[in-house]
Design a protein around this motif. Structure first.
Motif, PDB file in Angstrom:
ATOM      1  N   TYR A 107      47.877  47.891  33.267  1.00  0.00           N
ATOM      2  CA  TYR A 107      47.135  48.721  32.315  1.00  0.00           C
ATOM      3  C   TYR A 107      45.690  48.994  32.754  1.00  0.00           C
ATOM      4  O   TYR A 107      44.951  49.679  32.051  1.00  0.00           O
ATOM      5  N   GLY A 108      45.289  48.440  33.878  1.00  0.00           N
ATOM      6  CA  GLY A 108      43.929  48.646  34.363  1.00  0.00           C
ATOM      7  C   GLY A 108      42.882  47.967  33.506  1.00  0.00           C
ATOM      8  O   GLY A 108      41.816  48.524  33.236  1.00  0.00           O
ATOM      9  N   LEU A 109      43.178  46.726  33.087  1.00  0.00           N
ATOM     10  CA  LEU A 109      42.308  46.011  32.145  1.00  0.00           C
ATOM     11  C   LEU A 109      41.668  44.757  32.743  1.00  0.00           C
ATOM     12  O   LEU A 109      41.239  43.872  32.000  1.00  0.00           O
ATOM     13  N   LYS A 110      41.583  44.691  34.047  1.00  0.00           N
ATOM     14  CA  LYS A 110      41.063  43.467  34.671  1.00  0.00           C
ATOM     15  C   LYS A 110      39.622  43.175  34.223  1.00  0.00           C
ATOM     16  O   LYS A 110      39.225  42.014  34.117  1.00  0.00           O
ATOM     17  N   LYS A 111      38.837  44.215  33.940  1.00  0.00           N
ATOM     18  CA  LYS A 111      37.459  44.007  33.495  1.00  0.00           C
ATOM     19  C   LYS A 111      37.374  43.705  32.005  1.00  0.00           C
ATOM     20  O   LYS A 111      36.382  43.146  31.537  1.00  0.00           O
ATOM     21  N   GLN A 112      38.409  44.089  31.266  1.00  0.00           N
ATOM     22  CA  GLN A 112      38.381  43.924  29.810  1.00  0.00           C
ATOM     23  C   GLN A 112      39.021  42.621  29.333  1.00  0.00           C
ATOM     24  O   GLN A 112      38.751  42.179  28.215  1.00  0.00           O
ATOM     25  N   VAL A 113      39.885  42.020  30.129  1.00  0.00           N
ATOM     26  CA  VAL A 113      40.675  40.865  29.680  1.00  0.00           C
ATOM     27  C   VAL A 113      40.302  39.622  30.472  1.00  0.00           C
ATOM     28  O   VAL A 113      40.241  39.643  31.706  1.00  0.00           O
ATOM     29  N   GLN A 114      40.068  38.538  29.746  1.00  0.00           N
ATOM     30  CA  GLN A 114      39.747  37.256  30.365  1.00  0.00           C
ATOM     31  C   GLN A 114      40.736  36.204  29.877  1.00  0.00           C
ATOM     32  O   GLN A 114      40.973  36.072  28.678  1.00  0.00           O
ATOM     33  N   PHE A 115      41.333  35.459  30.809  1.00  0.00           N
ATOM     34  CA  PHE A 115      42.257  34.377  30.469  1.00  0.00           C
ATOM     35  C   PHE A 115      41.532  33.041  30.593  1.00  0.00           C
ATOM     36  O   PHE A 115      40.904  32.753  31.616  1.00  0.00           O
ATOM     37  N   LEU A 116      41.611  32.227  29.538  1.00  0.00           N
ATOM     38  CA  LEU A 116      41.040  30.884  29.552  1.00  0.00           C
ATOM     39  C   LEU A 116      42.124  29.883  29.173  1.00  0.00           C
ATOM     40  O   LEU A 116      43.017  30.187  28.376  1.00  0.00           O
ATOM     41  N   GLU A 117      42.051  28.692  29.720  1.00  0.00           N
ATOM     42  CA  GLU A 117      43.002  27.646  29.338  1.00  0.00           C
ATOM     43  C   GLU A 117      42.337  26.279  29.474  1.00  0.00           C
ATOM     44  O   GLU A 117      41.238  26.144  30.015  1.00  0.00           O
ATOM     45  N   LYS A 150      39.298  53.701  25.564  1.00  0.00           N
ATOM     46  CA  LYS A 150      38.848  55.086  25.717  1.00  0.00           C
ATOM     47  C   LYS A 150      37.612  55.361  24.859  1.00  0.00           C
ATOM     48  O   LYS A 150      36.705  56.077  25.277  1.00  0.00           O
ATOM     49  N   ASP A 151      37.586  54.800  23.644  1.00  0.00           N
ATOM     50  CA  ASP A 151      36.472  55.037  22.722  1.00  0.00           C
ATOM     51  C   ASP A 151      35.447  53.900  22.707  1.00  0.00           C
ATOM     52  O   ASP A 151      34.301  54.094  22.318  1.00  0.00           O
ATOM     53  N   ILE A 152      35.902  52.690  23.109  1.00  0.00           N
ATOM     54  CA  ILE A 152      35.009  51.526  23.123  1.00  0.00           C
ATOM     55  C   ILE A 152      35.057  50.921  24.531  1.00  0.00           C
ATOM     56  O   ILE A 152      35.774  49.940  24.786  1.00  0.00           O
ATOM     57  N   PRO A 153      34.341  51.508  25.486  1.00  0.00           N
ATOM     58  CA  PRO A 153      34.431  51.065  26.888  1.00  0.00           C
ATOM     59  C   PRO A 153      34.083  49.589  27.094  1.00  0.00           C
ATOM     60  O   PRO A 153      34.561  48.965  28.046  1.00  0.00           O
ATOM     61  N   SER A 154      33.231  49.035  26.222  1.00  0.00           N
ATOM     62  CA  SER A 154      32.799  47.643  26.392  1.00  0.00           C
ATOM     63  C   SER A 154      33.737  46.644  25.730  1.00  0.00           C
ATOM     64  O   SER A 154      33.429  45.449  25.674  1.00  0.00           O
ATOM     65  N   ILE A 155      34.880  47.112  25.234  1.00  0.00           N
ATOM     66  CA  ILE A 155      35.812  46.216  24.546  1.00  0.00           C
ATOM     67  C   ILE A 155      36.274  45.088  25.476  1.00  0.00           C
ATOM     68  O   ILE A 155      36.421  45.278  26.686  1.00  0.00           O
ATOM     69  N   LYS A 156      36.460  43.910  24.882  1.00  0.00           N
ATOM     70  CA  LYS A 156      36.893  42.753  25.666  1.00  0.00           C
ATOM     71  C   LYS A 156      37.907  41.953  24.867  1.00  0.00           C
ATOM     72  O   LYS A 156      37.795  41.816  23.649  1.00  0.00           O
ATOM     73  N   LEU A 157      38.912  41.442  25.552  1.00  0.00           N
ATOM     74  CA  LEU A 157      39.919  40.571  24.945  1.00  0.00           C
ATOM     75  C   LEU A 157      39.918  39.239  25.687  1.00  0.00           C
ATOM     76  O   LEU A 157      40.120  39.199  26.907  1.00  0.00           O
ATOM     77  N   ILE A 158      39.660  38.164  24.958  1.00  0.00           N
ATOM     78  CA  ILE A 158      39.719  36.815  25.528  1.00  0.00           C
ATOM     79  C   ILE A 158      41.025  36.171  25.062  1.00  0.00           C
ATOM     80  O   ILE A 158      41.288  36.081  23.864  1.00  0.00           O
ATOM     81  N   ILE A 159      41.835  35.749  26.017  1.00  0.00           N
ATOM     82  CA  ILE A 159      43.125  35.122  25.721  1.00  0.00           C
ATOM     83  C   ILE A 159      43.030  33.644  26.078  1.00  0.00           C
ATOM     84  O   ILE A 159      42.888  33.298  27.251  1.00  0.00           O
ATOM     85  N   VAL A 160      43.102  32.785  25.066  1.00  0.00           N
ATOM     86  CA  VAL A 160      42.993  31.342  25.281  1.00  0.00           C
ATOM     87  C   VAL A 160      44.364  30.716  25.083  1.00  0.00           C
ATOM     88  O   VAL A 160      44.947  30.809  23.993  1.00  0.00           O
ATOM     89  N   GLY A 161      44.891  30.087  26.126  1.00  0.00           N
ATOM     90  CA  GLY A 161      46.179  29.407  25.983  1.00  0.00           C
ATOM     91  C   GLY A 161      46.992  29.450  27.259  1.00  0.00           C
ATOM     92  O   GLY A 161      46.642  30.115  28.239  1.00  0.00           O
TER      93      GLY A 161
END
Length: 374
Positions: free
Chosen positions: A250-260, A224-235
């Motif tokens: 949660y409507g976070l498809k643009k904010q969250v990236q999964f890597l493995e 809400k306050d940091i629209p450009s926030i991003k979470l990278i999840i490795v594993g």
């Protein structure tokens, strides 16, 4: 010395903290002239015999299709295979990782009159979320296996040592603390030429006790306050599908990236590009990724569980948060995202702490002294 290390799995086919610890120690033991055999489970598509940087790796027992998932039958077959291996070969010392490898390694070592070390990385804090699978059986095994009369127990933090002594009645004179380490030379050699913006990194097994779902809730709020926030999840792990579902919910498809399946240098690149690393885990013997992140000169935010408190000094190289306190977790992450100078200073502090306390050369020297003493 001829050394046998017994582990469920080994790198590069499984990238757990314990597996990486043994890899880093073993390759340095080989460089110092020791012979090291690693005994671990077979994995589908992997040769039964491998050699990595002089380490002789033997995959035995049943073939595992999707590590770390195993059936009760797989565990039993592996235990029997390890026992047969140990009693038919000669070693100067056997070092077995908790928990399944401890049973056959202990029995075989006693039969062969070979010194046996049990390496116990952490202990649970109770609750079903502390285990990847077979939680009831694992909880029973944890109560029994640390009490076996190993010649020495090695653990990775004073916090875990304290738990072994207080809750499992282990004689404290039999427990040696040898921290995990990082390869500063390798990390320094990895160059990055860009930095992400407002990016949080999580790296580790996607297991229940890691509570990556807490990070998703925090990102949902911070967006809400940091629209450009991003979470990278490795594993990878049993929680991945649940986490993907929560990301969509949660409507976070643009904010969250999964890597493995990143190799180690690729992981270090992601760390160096990110602004901070978060580890909301309720079970950590040490928290190797915390030291690795500090070695990359980025600060960390973590739950104050287990050995984490020996890696992170609150307000110095990162922030500690009481487990489950999502409001404070969000607040500390917000502080680091919104204050670049504080991020930089904490990252520098972290690098200095790692260089002083958590390098593999220091750790291997301690390990060799324990081996030679036995």
């Amino acid at each position: 010395m001829k050394i046998c290390i017994v582990s469920d799995f080994f790198v590069p086919h499984y990238q757990g903290g314990g597996e990486r610890r043994y890899y880093e120690i073993a390759k340095r033991l080989v460089k110092k002239g020791h012979h090291v055999d690693v005994i671990c489970m077979k994995i589908d598509g992997v040769n039964d015999q491998e050699e990595i940087e002089g380490i002789k790796i033997h995959h035995i027992g049943p073939t595992i299709m999707n590590p770390p998932q195993r059936s009760s039958s797989d565990f039993m077959k592996f235990i029997l295979s390890v026992f047969r291996w140990i009693i038919t070969d000669d070693y100067d010392i056997i070092d077995a990782q908790a928990y399944a490898p401890l049973i056959p390694a202990f029995l075989g070592a006693k039969l062969k009159r070979t010194p046996i070390i049990g390496t116990i990385h952490d202990v649970s804090t109770g609750g079903d979320d502390q285990w990847i699978q077979s939680s009831k059986t694992a909880a029973i095994a944890e109560k029994i296996l640390p009490r076996l009369p190993y010649d020495k127990i090695i653990t990775v933090s004073n916090s875990t040592k304290k738990s072994l002594v207080e809750y499992y009645c282990v004689n404290e004179n039999r427990v040696c603390v040898v921290y995990n380490g990082v390869d500063l030379e390798l990390i320094d050699s990895v160059e990055v030429h860009e930095k992400y913006e407002n990016t949080i990194l999580f790296a580790g097994r996607l297991a229940p006790h890691k509570h990556v779902d807490h990070l998703l809730k925090v990102v949902k709020s911070l967006k809400k306050d940091i629209p450009s926030i991003k979470l990278i999840i490795v594993g990878t792990g049993v929680e991945k599908e649940n986490l993907i579902s929560l990301t969509q919910e949660y409507g976070l498809k643009k904010q969250v990236q999964f890597l493995e399946n990143l190799d180690y240098p690729e992981l270090i690149i992601e760390m160096k590009k990110s602004n901070l690393l978060a580890l909301p885990s309720t079970r950590e013997g040490f928290g190797m990724v915390l030291a690795e992140a500090n070695a990359c000169e980025i600060p960390v935010v973590a739950y104050a569980s287990g050995g984490v408190v020996e890696v992170v000094e609150d307000g110095f190289n990162g922030f500690l948060v009481e487990a489950g306190d999502l409001k404070n977790l969000e607040n500390k992450i917000r502080i680091l995202l919104e204050n670049p100078l504080e991020r930089t200073n904490m990252g520098i502090n972290g690098f200095k702490k790692v260089k002083k306390n958590f390098t593999w050369n220091i750790i291997v020297k301690d390990i060799i002294n324990i081996y030679k003493h036995l």
